[in-house]
Enzyme design. Structure first.
Site, PDB file in Angstrom:
ATOM      1  N   CYS A 197      74.967  22.115 -76.894  1.00 33.59           N
ATOM      2  CA  CYS A 197      74.609  21.905 -75.487  1.00 33.59           C
ATOM      3  C   CYS A 197      75.364  22.886 -74.590  1.00 33.59           C
ATOM      4  O   CYS A 197      74.864  23.295 -73.547  1.00 33.59           O
ATOM      5  CB  CYS A 197      74.870  20.454 -75.079  1.00 33.59           C
ATOM      6  SG  CYS A 197      76.411  19.807 -75.705  1.00 33.59           S
ATOM      7  N   THR A 198      76.571  23.282 -75.019  1.00 32.12           N
ATOM      8  CA  THR A 198      77.318  24.282 -74.255  1.00 32.12           C
ATOM      9  C   THR A 198      76.564  25.609 -74.285  1.00 32.12           C
ATOM     10  O   THR A 198      76.368  26.261 -73.252  1.00 32.12           O
ATOM     11  CB  THR A 198      78.721  24.482 -74.866  1.00 32.12           C
ATOM     12  OG1 THR A 198      79.417  23.252 -74.798  1.00 32.12           O
ATOM     13  CG2 THR A 198      79.494  25.549 -74.127  1.00 32.12           C
TER      14      THR A 198
END
Lengths: 184, 438, 537
Positions: B212-213
């Protein structure tokens, strides 16, 4: 302490033994470990595994059919690829069913910490399966992969629920078309 | 085999003879200096070098000048321009040639009488009968997977008679590794001292950024590069449908670099460079000649000590770092009691020739010393994994249930066959060795 | 396939890629601009040069008056059977330069003794001189010459299973020491205005769950520290108990769900994990403080190097704007955060670092002017790099060999202390000194002949006693070591020489690039046990 020189002198006479040790190489450490993992799989009742080749324990599918939550009655398939680096390296897991989910994108990438940054060799295939199952019970909108889905979940749970249902039934959510994945 | 006298010249081995022909207080207690030791090294001792890269080139040179002549080297790689700053057996003209062959030719030319045999192969291409011929194996690898594979191989060559290790089946494995100015060298006596899997924790885990980063909250230039690699490349397929990223193709790196820059600009992230892009995509580990020289030298010294017993070997793990002054630290890595790789002393299981798989399962469950609950059994048959019986997965249980009434020999299980058995009653999968009663 | 592609310049970047990632383009330029001198091309000497030629040292010259012998070819990879009888320096030079066309090689067929006598100026042209296979007397002459001319000297020796290396350099200053585990420079104990302002612009009580979970942990630490300080007379947590209490305070800030169960907030976990290191008070490391207090820093002259002028400027900064702290490094670690606030926070630190740098630059310019130099004679780039590395500055001052060898200047008490431990590598040092003494008495090495080994053990033992007694010590070394030394008979094992070849080349690279920290000053390694030690002699 080993005295190689003396041993080798002896061994030279026996011409490298050819003793009873089989000519087959022992199962690899990854193989030993996956045998252990698979033979001790303890699946939640909503999950099942499919092994296209029962002799190949390194490649298989996981089917999750949640019986509660937003994704109740859906059927989601994940592919597992366990590499020779297992359990030092995590298995590669991809979602093969298109799903409207904050933590799974439309290419099947899954955002689950233990699959990447938090993987540890003590974790098992079972740990991953529980992690994936949890994602369907508690989608996490705070660290999303599918941002649109996450925003809807955050702002309007009712709409999110409807969208999930629409996607599982087969049809468009926004501009994205989802294949039907409701349990037959 | 060549006669050691024909290529020699006066004084050639003077230096090593001092250690091989004179006894000393730091030698193995059984050591007695004699000219026969050099003869053994020159004519009989066979050493295998895994990898002809930064460490491998140095190791080959060192062995050749330490009295070893029968040397094999395996490498599956070809020479690249970026190798030349340290892999000193290669020149510009050798680029794209296979490393093992070029390295062997160079050493054989430079050191008369030396017979390095190259293998442009993967280690997995060879079976135990190949590996068993060597007295010592030295690994100069950069991959944990390959190390563990070799580790598994030397362990599987061990011979146990009634649970007692036959020392003549031990092939010492010397392992070196470097990263920048850091390195380590170790001596593994398979079955006796800590093995690669005992100390798996010492290998740093791969850095993996959260998905997700990478997808939405990049903060570092590396996040931007990973984004292009993980998401954009499969979407845009810039070089065609089934073209994966080739870290050695400058066009690929250039494309990723530019896209990563765009992404970085979008988030005001600074520091995406071509060099960084290449580093992230290829997971490049910085490397210099000096560290490789140090670690390889230690590996060769250990081979020299082991082959001759002229001094005690390293006990058993050395760490080196010369960033701030020079630092070495030596300690005894401990053998793990429950190491999944080396704690396995295959237990013998004897059955009649006409026994069926069900008999085996019953034995595992009913034997007073085993008392297993739901054993899962696999084996390697003709180089392939085979699941003999497993109950945990319904589909596998159904399919392998059919094996239960079959004879063991019918299932391809030969005398001496190793069986892998997993059960809740043991912390690791256990290896059994099948014996047919006569 | 990739050989033909690109210009030579690009190719060089590719060829040296794996090392450029360690010392950068400027380090590489320094290496390529350097010239090293090697005395004696034995196995050890050529191994050192190999590890300098490969990374692309500018030029090397071999000084060697010997002819190649059979023993030389036996343990040296850069000599061939066909080199027998040739000049050893020439033969080695040819095979060394063959490895890398970027390197210029040269040789002089004379011994170091001859050159010291006839043309000592010769040695002054090098960036560093590497000495191998030298007798004590020659070594001391060379040391004297190089010390007076401020040319670094690296003495290397490989003896049986033992290794000795000695760096002789008057003063070596390092800006880029590249520490392995650098601590972060976060200033949470003394927040600067930009940080305070940014932190105050964020309100943890009025943000969405998403924002709350992605607030950088530095901000969390700042805010909870403010809260703590307001309840503890403006003091930050100091002892274990207070730090534990502070961590609990942090944990109490985690959001809770409807049932009152705390949510998983990774940024809070990170804050708790970073508490101990973040609460270490900002200070000037003692090694940097020593540099500030050094007379070279306090008494600048027109001869002062840029390092000292920069150190002086930073010192002035710490005494004024810095209020006891070094210029801010200006970088932060990665942490759970949204891109936008992370980048803003990064810029907050960068801005302050920029301000600190500007102040330092002012001092630099003032100083340069007062020393009668152009105020821009130190490039701004260098000032910036100095500020960024201010807490990692290193100063290495070695003693000369003549001091070490002079009995009233020798570090006798240190030597004596180490010798009290029978397993100390100091014994190796003593034995090597004793072997030199043996050689000057008998003109051969102990153990050179099989039939005199027993006698040599006694002779060497008495040399050891002499060396120790001249220091006024009463220590001894283990008899086994003396025996082992006589066993070696000055044998040079290729792999032991190659070990030192790697170590020595790296020390040369450190000296030339002024990056990383060279050894100070004596390194001993025992290839039997793998143990090593560093002594300041």
């Amino acid at each position: 302490m080993l005295n190689l020189y003396q041993l080798r002198q002896q061994k030279k006479d026996g011409e490298s033994g050819g003793k009873s040790a089989g000519s087959q190489k022992r199962a690899s450490a990854a193989q030993l470990r996956i045998t252990k993992d698979i033979s001790e799989l303890n699946l939640p009742k909503t999950c099942k595994t499919e092994f296209p080749d029962e002799d190949d324990l390194l490649n298989f599918k996981l089917i999750i059919q949640p019986d509660e939550g937003y994704y109740k009655n859906g059927r989601f398939s994940f592919s597992f690829k366990v590499g020779p680096g297992y359990p030092h390296d995590a298995p590669k897991v991809k979602c093969e069913t298109q799903v409207y989910h904050p933590n799974i994108d439309l290419e099947g990438n899954v955002c689950l910490n233990i699959l990447r940054e938090d993987w540890k060799p003590v974790l098992t295939i079972n740990s991953i399966i529980y992690g994936l199952q949890f994602l369907f019970l508690e989608p996490n909108p705070e660290d999303p992969l599918n941002k649109e889905a996450a925003e809807v979940l955050q702002s309007n749970k009712r709409l999110f629920e409807q969208n999930v249902y629409k996607s599982m039934r087969g049809g468009y959510v926004g501009n994205t078309y989802f294949e039907r994945c409701l349990k037959a | 085999m060549e006669d050691s006298g024909s290529t020699d010249w006066p004084g050639r081995w003077k230096h090593i003879r001092r250690l091989l022909e004179r006894s000393g207080p730091f030698a193995h207690p059984d050591f007695e200096g004699s000219p026969e030791i050099l003869e053994f090294m020159l004519n009989n001792c066979k050493v295998l070098v895994i990898g002809a890269g930064g460490l491998g080139c140095e190791i080959l040179k060192g062995l050749a000048l330490s009295g070893f002549r029968n040397i094999d080297v395996i490498d599956m790689d070809t020479v690249d321009l970026s190798n030349l700053n340290r892999q000193f057996l290669f020149r510009m003209k050798d680029i794209s040639r296979d490393k093992a062959t070029v390295a062997a030719e160079f050493v054989n030319n430079r050191v008369p009488g030396c017979n390095v045999i190259p293998h442009f192969k993967k280690i997995q291409d060879y079976d135990p009968s190949f590996y068993r011929q060597f007295h010592i194996i030295i690994c100069g690898l950069d991959s944990v997977i390959a190390r563990r594979w070799m580790n598994g191989m030397v362990l599987s060559l061990l011979n146990y008679e009634d649970g007692v290790l036959d020392p003549s089946s031990i092939i010492p494995m010397i392992d070196g590794g470097t990263e920048g100015f850091k390195g380590n060298a170790r001596v593994i006596l398979p079955g006796m001292t800590a093995c690669i899997d005992c100390t798996l924790d010492l290998f740093p885990p791969q850095v993996n950024f959260p998905m997700c980063t990478i997808a939405h909250t990049p903060r570092l230039p590396e996040h931007c590069i990973e984004y292009v690699k993980v998401f954009l490349w499969p979407q845009e397929k810039p070089f065609g449908e089934n073209v994966g990223i080739d870290g050695d193709d400058p066009r690929h790196i250039q494309w990723i670099f530019e896209k990563a820059q765009d992404r970085a600009d979008q988030f005001n992230i600074k520091g995406v460079t071509y060099r960084l892009t290449q580093g992230v995509v290829k997971r490049i580990i910085p490397a210099v000649a000096s560290t490789n020289a140090v670690i390889s030298a230690q590996c060769v010294t250990e081979a020299f000590k082991l082959a001759s017993s002229c001094c005690n070997p390293l006990n058993n793990y050395m760490v080196f770092n010369d960033t701030d002054g020079l630092y070495t630290y030596t300690y005894e890595a401990e053998k793990k009691e429950d190491c999944p790789a080396c704690s396995q002393v295959p237990q013998a299981l004897s059955f009649k020739k006409d026994a069926v798989l069900q008999d085996l399962v019953d034995h595992l469950k009913n034997s007073a010393s085993l008392q297993m609950r739901e054993p899962g059994i696999t084996a390697t048959v003709n180089g392939k994994n085979k699941t003999l019986y497993m109950q945990s997965v319904e589909a596998i249980r159904k399919r392998t249930k059919e094996n239960l009434p079959k004879r063991l020999s019918e299932l391809g299980l030969t005398d001496g066959q190793e069986l892998v058995v997993a059960d809740v009653t043991t912390p690791n999968a256990v290896i059994f060795k099948l014996k047919y009663e006569v | 396939m990739s050989t033909q592609r690109g210009s030579p310049v690009v190719d060089k970047e590719k060829k040296y890629d794996r090392q450029l990632r360690l010392w950068g383009d400027h380090g590489q330029a320094a290496l390529e601009g350097s010239a090293v001198c090697l005395i004696n091309a034995g196995a050890l000497g050529t191994e050192i040069l190999k590890n300098l030629c490969l990374p692309g040292v500018g030029a090397f010259t071999i000084v060697d008056g010997k002819k190649v012998t059979g023993e030389d070819v036996g343990n040296n990879f850069f000599l061939e059977k066909s080199s027998l009888g040739m000049s050893r320096g020439q033969a080695a030079m040819e095979l060394l330069t063959e490895m890398n066309s970027d390197v210029k090689g040269d040789f002089i067929e004379e011994s170091a003794d001859q050159i010291l006598e006839t043309n000592p100026q010769f040695f002054k042209t090098f960036s560093i001189v590497i000495a191998t296979e030298l007798q004590e007397r020659t070594l001391l002459d060379l040391d004297k010459l190089l010390w007076e001319n401020n040319i670094p000297l690296l003495v290397c020796r490989s003896y049986g299973m033992l290794v000795y290396m000695r760096l002789v350099i008057q003063e070596h200053t390092v800006i880029e020491s590249h520490p392995d585990n650098a601590f972060e420079d976060l200033r949470l104990d003394r927040p600067f205005p930009g940080l305070i302002k940014f932190a105050n612009s964020l309100d943890l009580d009025h943000m969405s769950k998403q924002e709350h979970m992605h607030t950088p942990y530095l901000i969390l630490l700042y805010k909870f520290l403010e809260k703590w300080k307001s309840e503890h007379q403006s003091q930050i947590p100091k002892n274990y108990k207070e730090k534990t209490a502070f961590k609990n305070l942090l944990r109490s800030g985690v959001l809770k769900n409807e049932e009152g169960v705390p949510l998983l907030e990774e940024n809070f976990d990170e804050a708790v994990a970073a508490t101990n290191s973040a609460l270490v008070p900002t200070s000037i490391p003692s090694s940097v403080q020593e540099i500030f207090n050094d007379s070279c820093c306090t008494n600048l002259t027109s001869q002062s190097s840029n390092f000292w002028i920069l150190a002086h400027a930073v010192k002035q900064f710490t005494e004024n704007e810095g209020a006891g702290a070094l210029p801010l490094r200006g970088s932060i670690p990665d942490m759970t955060a949204d891109s936008e606030r992370y980048i803003r926070l990064q810029n907050v630190y960068l801005d302050q670092a920029q301000q600190d740098y500007a102040s330092v630059l002012g001092y630099v310019q003032q100083t340069l002017t007062s020393l009668g130099k152009p105020s821009d004679s130190i490039p701004e780039q260098d000032v910036k790099m100095f500020c960024r590395n201010a807490s990692f500055l290193k100063l290495v001052r070695c003693r000369s060999l003549s001091d070490e060898y002079c009995s009233d200047k020798a570090k006798v008490s240190d030597i004596g202390m180490h010798l009290e431990n029978p397993d100390s590598e100091m014994a190796v040092y003593v034995l090597l000194r004793a072997i030199d003494r043996f050689h000057s008495q008998y003109n051969r090495f102990p153990g050179d002949y099989d039939n005199e080994r027993e006698a040599d053990v006694h002779k060497l033992t008495s040399c050891v006693s002499n060396v120790i007694h001249e220091w006024g010590l009463h220590s001894t070394v283990k008899e086994e070591l003396v025996q082992e030394m006589c066993r070696y008979g000055a044998a040079e094992l290729h792999s032991v020489a190659a070990f030192l070849g790697g170590c020595a080349a790296q020390e040369v690279i450190k000296v030339i690039t002024k990056q990383f920290v060279p050894v100070n000053n004596t390194f001993i390694y025992n290839a039997v046990t793998g143990a090593s030690a560093t002594f300041q002699l």
